[in-house]
Write an enzyme that holds these catalytic residues in place. Structure first.
Site, PDB file in Angstrom:
ATOM      1  N   LYS A   1     -83.997 -83.061  -9.342  1.00 28.57           N
ATOM      2  CA  LYS A   1     -85.456 -82.980  -9.206  1.00 28.57           C
ATOM      3  C   LYS A   1     -85.796 -81.747  -8.377  1.00 28.57           C
ATOM      4  CE  LYS A   1     -88.143 -84.044  -6.467  1.00 28.57           C
ATOM      5  NZ  LYS A   1     -88.958 -83.214  -5.507  1.00 28.57           N
TER       6      LYS A   1
ATOM      7  N   GLU B   1     -93.580 -76.141  -9.971  1.00 22.93           N
ATOM      8  CA  GLU B   1     -94.990 -76.505  -9.935  1.00 22.93           C
ATOM      9  C   GLU B   1     -95.864 -75.430 -10.572  1.00 22.93           C
ATOM     10  OE1 GLU B   1     -94.836 -79.441  -6.025  1.00 22.93           O
ATOM     11  OE2 GLU B   1     -95.556 -77.398  -5.801  1.00 22.93           O
TER      12      GLU B   1
ATOM     13  N   THR C   1     -90.890 -85.965  -8.553  1.00 25.34           N
ATOM     14  CA  THR C   1     -92.187 -86.086  -7.864  1.00 25.34           C
ATOM     15  C   THR C   1     -93.228 -85.296  -8.656  1.00 25.34           C
ATOM     16  OG1 THR C   1     -91.519 -84.252  -6.433  1.00 25.34           O
ATOM     17  CG2 THR C   1     -91.240 -86.483  -5.571  1.00 25.34           C
TER      18      THR C   1
ATOM     19  N   THR D   1     -81.466 -76.987  -2.742  1.00 26.78           N
ATOM     20  CA  THR D   1     -82.889 -76.995  -2.426  1.00 26.78           C
ATOM     21  C   THR D   1     -83.639 -78.065  -3.175  1.00 26.78           C
ATOM     22  OG1 THR D   1     -82.630 -74.977  -3.707  1.00 26.78           O
ATOM     23  CG2 THR D   1     -83.572 -74.778  -1.555  1.00 26.78           C
TER      24      THR D   1
ATOM     25  N   ASN E   1    -101.307 -77.441  -4.462  1.00 26.60           N
ATOM     26  CA  ASN E   1    -100.747 -77.690  -3.139  1.00 26.60           C
ATOM     27  C   ASN E   1    -101.767 -77.637  -2.012  1.00 26.60           C
ATOM     28  OD1 ASN E   1     -97.814 -78.197  -3.296  1.00 26.60           O
ATOM     29  ND2 ASN E   1     -97.877 -76.300  -4.501  1.00 26.60           N
TER      30      ASN E   1
END
Lengths: 417, 417
Positions: free
Chosen positions: A182, A279, A156, A193, A401
């Site tokens: 991922k 991220e 993603t 997780t 985010n």
């Protein structure tokens, strides 16, 4: 590892007897042609094991896959990115079942032989009208060398696919073990997780595989954090089909021990790959706690340090700030004595006996300037140790985010909300 | 509150019989002339109570003040900003004692009648060579109307001073209660999490004051979080000198109940002021958990939501993201059932029974666009409730906290490291 193995090309496609496929459905964005629906299939019957999120809010595919795994072996896995199918109620369960059913029909399997995984936004219904029509193409596309397509279809906010494979000998037979993963956000220790799929052509019993998976997950995916947020969709699924031709491993025999080590190594590499590709992450930090009274004390210290917003901000800034590290040690609820604590950064003493060490600041700053470094925290109170893998926290992470509104807008356009 | 009181000007200077003073020492930066050393003094003997950080790494002034408070009443408080005097070993204890001693000498008190507090960077020695020479000026400056100077001298990354005072009647006497507070970073629930000084001219026993303080702290400072990082220096100190002329309150009498309510109200206002002035904060969010089986379950849910990096990032982005809220509820370890959970944002239903509610998205986005809003999470499983106060997490927070290197450079210039 104290036995030799060889890195080989690929990931889940490396083991014999496994086929893979992926297609583009436009699940998140109908105008995008990126791969977002994947399928893994063992040509012969296999055994399987898995671990799932301990979040009490579990996505529909997690509930369905847990149920199928309880009923017997999973032989195929269908997975999508772009929508988590979480907090979607009965409709979500129906959609996850529908995904399994259509794979089962196409492959001549029972529905319970299919595992299902989803990752993406929470709380919006699955756009089944875009996904269902692609099922025949997905199944027809199954081929031996398409593991990389699966690795790409499940990501993603990851910046790249993450897959690893190795091979090693068991008696006279060459065994292959490969996986893909991922991660990127909502990464927090305490149970698998993320999504992780692993295949092997080793010949192992279901019981032995389950034990090996639990052990490996505990030392890999349960040791990482990016943002301290445990996802609703975390799933690790491992399939073993024996296609290497080796005889069934004996429980606790040397082959079984070798396999456990190989699996643990592979999972740890995949877990580290998740942190490195977190991220907006710029630093990969290993936090090594030593000298604790108990394993649990060591774990509490590691988790507090790895999750502290202030510690992680200082790593982002290249600041070897041991004061913030010891403050997190202090609130970890572990049994500690401030005046006994030593902290080193990149092998250089930063704090000795709770006080600033006399290492020149330039050396400490050079250590933290590296993209990867190790923090060692010695509590000097016992023998217990715990190791965790963490990242920095960047302004860009927060910015990235701030909003998932685009997901909602697409769902509205789709008539789903 | 079900009794009437009047907001009056000022903070700790409002109560009768208290003098205040503040000077500039250049503790953090010798070239700056901002106030950074403060003194509060009760002209007459008083009673006192306090709470301190539960971080096991405690700053030297916390250890010294705890010790003094145990030995009897504190009548003067000396406090500095710019250096936390934490992780500074024996030298730190000596420096904190030295600060008390020089105040005690100047005011004719015992050393144990002086409390000491510090806030600032961790792990660097106090620049006593700049602080000690200013002690005479600090003591000479004591005056009735300088409470605001104290409020300004104790702040660090706060954008402004925070003080409140009220007055109310007890029998025939007018009583005053005022306080000031500093916060901004390292703000996390579970024990007082900052510096807070409160004075009153009420006449209350030491025992009753202690109980009132514990109760008020539990419902105010223990309910806030900005970044989830518990500081090493958190201290609340309350002095009551009876200068209003009122007779001593009876234990559990109506006056005592009235005082407890007033103190709780004041502390809650100060606690909220800390959140509103948190580092780079743009949103003040009240999280109200209802319908939990137990108080502890409600608290776990509130804390998980208030500390989630992803939830806080979405607040910063003005995204009414109930999916991230329910995912934090799920990993809170509270007893919950996903299908019973209702979530409202600014009074509008966002999630009903674990599923997206049909409130128009525009209304939810308007609610989150406000600088202050309330999230209500109803678990629908019982009667227990818990309320917490939190903020968003901004890219600017992370950026602001990337480095404290400037502190170290000054300490090196000062020959302290």
């Amino acid at each position: 590892m104290d036995f030799s193995f060889t890195r080989i090309k690929g990931g889940i496609g490396a083991a014999r007897g496994f086929l893979s496929s992926a297609v583009s459905c436009g699940i998140k964005n109908p105008d995008s042609d990126r791969l977002d629906l994947a399928l893994i299939y063992s040509e012969s019957p296999c055994v399987s094991a898995g671990t799932f999120t301990t979040n009490k809010v579990k996505a529909a595919p997690v509930r369905v896959s847990q149920n199928h795994l309880r009923k017997g072996a999973i032989r195929a896995i269908v997975a999508n990115s772009g929508n988590a199918n979480a907090c979607t109620g009965l409709q979500g369960i129906n959609d996850a079942n529908e995904m399994c059913l259509s794979v089962a029909k196409g492959l001549g399997l029972k529905k319970t032989e299919v595992g299902v995984c989803s990752t993406g936004v929470i709380g919006l219904p699955m756009p089944m009208m875009r996904l269902a029509p692609k099922m025949p193409e997905l199944i027809e596309g199954l081929a031996a060398k398409r593991g990389n397509d699966v690795a790409r279809a499940i990501i993603t906010s990851d910046t790249h696919e993450k897959e690893i494979a190795i091979s090693f000998d068991m008696g006279d037979h060459r065994v292959r073990l490969g996986g893909c993963v991922k991660g990127a956000g909502m990464i927090c220790p305490s149970m698998a997780t993320m999504l992780c799929f692993i295949t092997t052509d080793a010949n192992i019993s279901s019981d032995n595989l389950r034990k090996a998976v639990q052990e490996a997950v505990e030392e890999s995916f349960n040791r990482i954090t990016i943002d301290g947020d445990m996802s609703t969709n975390d799933t690790v699924l491992v399939l073993a089909n024996g296609a290497s031709g080796m005889p069934r491993m004996r429980r606790n025999g040397s082959d079984c021990n070798k396999f456990r080590k190989a699996l643990s190594w592979l999972m740890l590499e995949l877990a580290k790959a998740i942190v490195r590709d977190g991220e907006r992450v710029t630093k990969f930090v290993t936090v090594n706690v030593k000298g604790a009274k108990t394993h649990l004390d060591a774990k509490k210290v590691a988790e507090a340090v790895c999750k502290s917003a202030l510690v992680k901000s200082s790593w982002n800034g290249g600041d070897p700030n041991w004061g913030r590290i010891i403050h997190a040690v202090g609130y970890s609820r572990a049994r500690i004595r401030e005046e006994l604590i030593d902290i080193s950064i990149g092998g250089k003493a930063a704090c000795l006996g709770g006080l600033q060490a006399d290492t020149p600041m330039d050396q400490l700053r050079a250590a933290v300037a590296e993209p990867e470094f190790e923090i060692e925290i010695n509590l000097n109170q016992g023998e217990a140790e715990y190791r965790m893998y963490s990242s920095d926290l960047s302004p860009e992470y927060v910015d990235f985010n701030r909003s998932e509104y685009a997901y909602w807008k697409q769902a509205r356009k789709d008539g789903l909300v």
